[in-house]
Design a protein around this motif. Structure first.
Motif, short mmCIF file in Angstrom:
data_model
loop_
_atom_site.label_atom_id
_atom_site.label_comp_id
_atom_site.label_asym_id
_atom_site.label_seq_id
_atom_site.Cartn_x
_atom_site.Cartn_y
_atom_site.Cartn_z
N ALA A 107 -1.57 7.90 -11.42
CA ALA A 107 -0.98 7.47 -10.15
C ALA A 107 -2.04 7.55 -9.05
O ALA A 107 -2.88 8.46 -9.05
N LYS A 108 -1.99 6.61 -8.13
CA LYS A 108 -2.91 6.62 -6.99
C LYS A 108 -2.16 6.20 -5.73
O LYS A 108 -1.29 5.33 -5.78
N ALA A 109 -2.53 6.84 -4.62
CA ALA A 109 -2.02 6.41 -3.32
C ALA A 109 -2.94 5.33 -2.77
O ALA A 109 -4.16 5.39 -2.97
N ARG A 125 -1.10 2.59 -12.94
CA ARG A 125 0.28 2.57 -13.48
C ARG A 125 1.31 2.81 -12.39
O ARG A 125 2.31 2.10 -12.29
N PHE A 126 1.08 3.84 -11.58
CA PHE A 126 2.03 4.19 -10.53
C PHE A 126 1.31 4.10 -9.20
O PHE A 126 0.58 5.01 -8.81
N LEU A 127 1.51 2.98 -8.53
CA LEU A 127 0.84 2.72 -7.26
C LEU A 127 1.74 3.19 -6.12
O LEU A 127 2.87 2.72 -5.96
N CYS A 128 1.24 4.14 -5.33
CA CYS A 128 2.03 4.76 -4.26
C CYS A 128 1.54 4.26 -2.90
O CYS A 128 0.38 4.48 -2.55
N ILE A 129 2.41 3.62 -2.16
CA ILE A 129 2.05 3.04 -0.87
C ILE A 129 3.01 3.55 0.20
O ILE A 129 3.96 4.28 -0.08
#
Length: 411
Positions: A107-109, A125-129
């Motif tokens: 996951a990345k912000a 995979r898990f894109l945090c915005i």
């Protein structure tokens, strides 16, 4: 199904027990409903065929955000999610929680302090915005620019299976365009672009004449605010500015980038206002058209919103394709005692002028009526919050926030 409900509930129970909390039967039922909603969205199974947005309106403190992290950790590696949270800090925290739970960096912000290129974003995979990033992408999409939303929704060579929004974003946008802005926009459109889009250009001129007639209305006192309903636009298709905006974007002959951006923004406002209700607004000598628009995601994009206060949010009533299902009640506030003190003069300016005086009264009352073992949270107007600091309080914990900046943390 992507995640087995029994396994999800088991992992949630284990995480609760680590905090010394024994989950109730109602809480386990709520978690089962939550995982089923996630699974339904990923499998494109909805309670109704036209529902693409599902709201999980579980109470504060029932594990909505923790459950999201746990769900991500149990998904197959082929599944990618887009996660939007209110602030940059929360985006960072959710990404870190997912990585810690899974045990590797998946996951990345992505925000202005954590730069992730479009190419890199597609491999996360898990894109945090943030909410704001998602709102901008939706706004661009509504004007025909799909690129920013496509970047967020793409994982590898396919579309992300789900978008999860932690706390309700602002799907609405206040719209305003003044007579001066319309006049300036007309003056900034180059002649070769003007002749290429005659219908849109003619429509802008018609709107300019309309507002000029209101500005010349001597029946309205120029020193007061006057509001009047405008009849719906009969020829909405003439106000489709997408092709004109595209031509303006490609043109590089503007004196400054600021002029170009301002002109394009004015054209966007005109298009949005023409497609919804509007009012004439005359304040002094300034005449404008105002309205509010909804910027919604594409109907083929499946979304889950985590919103404890969904029942109080009227926006959902205007969002076609949105379902707010009834969930198990896992928290009760029946033992809460409300202490109400009524006071006149609660507007912004009055509160700012009397903030020190009123903060002193509040802190004195809290100190006298609450014991040291209590945790205290005070919410105030943004410009009043700083006056709540600096007191020598003996509570176990004390924190403040202002309206519009309240998070769902339980600490």
């Amino acid at each position: 199904m992507p995640v087995l409900p029994d396994l999800f509930v088991q992992r949630m129970e284990e995480s609760w027990i680590k905090f010394g909390i024994t989950p109730s039967e109602q809480l386990r039922k709520l978690w089962t409903q939550t995982v089923n909603i996630y699974n339904q969205k990923i499998n494109r199974l909805s309670p109704t065929t036209d529902t693409n947005i599902q709201v999980i309106a579980a109470e504060t403190g029932t594990g909505k955000t923790v459950g999201l992290t746990m769900y991500c950790s149990l998904l197959p590696e082929t599944h990618g999610l887009l996660i939007a949270s209110r602030t940059k800090k929360q985006a960072d925290e959710i990404a870190q929680d997912i990585n810690d739970t899974i045990g590797k960096d998946v996951a990345k912000a992505r925000h202005e302090d954590a730069v992730v290129t479009p190419e890199e974003a597609k491999e996360v995979r898990f894109l945090c915005i943030t909410h704001r990033a998602y709102e901008i992408a939706l706004e661009n999409y509504s004007y025909g620019n799909e690129s920013s939303l496509n970047v967020l929704n793409t994982f590898g060579d396919k579309t992300r299976c789900l978008t999860v929004i932690d706390e309700a974003p602002d799907f609405t946008k206040g719209l305003k365009v003044t007579l001066d802005e319309i006049t300036n926009a007309l003056g900034n459109i180059p002649h070769h672009i003007e002749v290429k889009h005659p219908v849109a250009h003619k429509a802008i001129h018609a709107l300019q004449r309309d507002l000029k007639s209101k500005a010349m209305n001597r029946q309205v006192d120029g020193s007061i605010t006057h509001v009047a309903h405008r009849e719906p636009f009969a020829n909405k298709e003439d106000y489709n500015m997408r092709e004109l905006i595209a031509s303006m974007r490609r043109h590089n002959g503007f004196e400054t980038q600021k002029i170009k951006d301002k002109t394009i923004n004015t054209l966007k406002e005109i298009q949005s206002i023409a497609n919804t209700w509007s009012i004439y607004f005359k304040e002094g000598i300034v005449v404008s058209l105002r309205s509010v628009s909804l910027h919604l995601p594409p109907s083929d994009q499946h979304i889950v919103i985590l919103d404890a206060t969904a029942s109080l949010n009227p926006t959902y009533d205007f969002m076609n394709g949105t379902a707010v299902p009834t969930l198990a009640k896992a928290r009760s506030y029946s033992n809460v005692t409300l202490h109400v003190r009524r006071k006149s003069g609660l507007g912004k300016h009055k509160m700012i002028n009397k903030r020190k005086e009123r903060s002193d009264v509040l802190m004195s009352h809290l100190s006298k009526n609450l014991g040291k073992e209590n945790m205290v949270f005070v919410c105030a107007h943004k410009d009043v919050e700083t006056s709540l600091h600096g007191y020598e309080l003996e509570f176990e914990n004390y924190d403040t926030a202002h309206w519009g900046n309240i998070d769902g943390h339980n600490d």
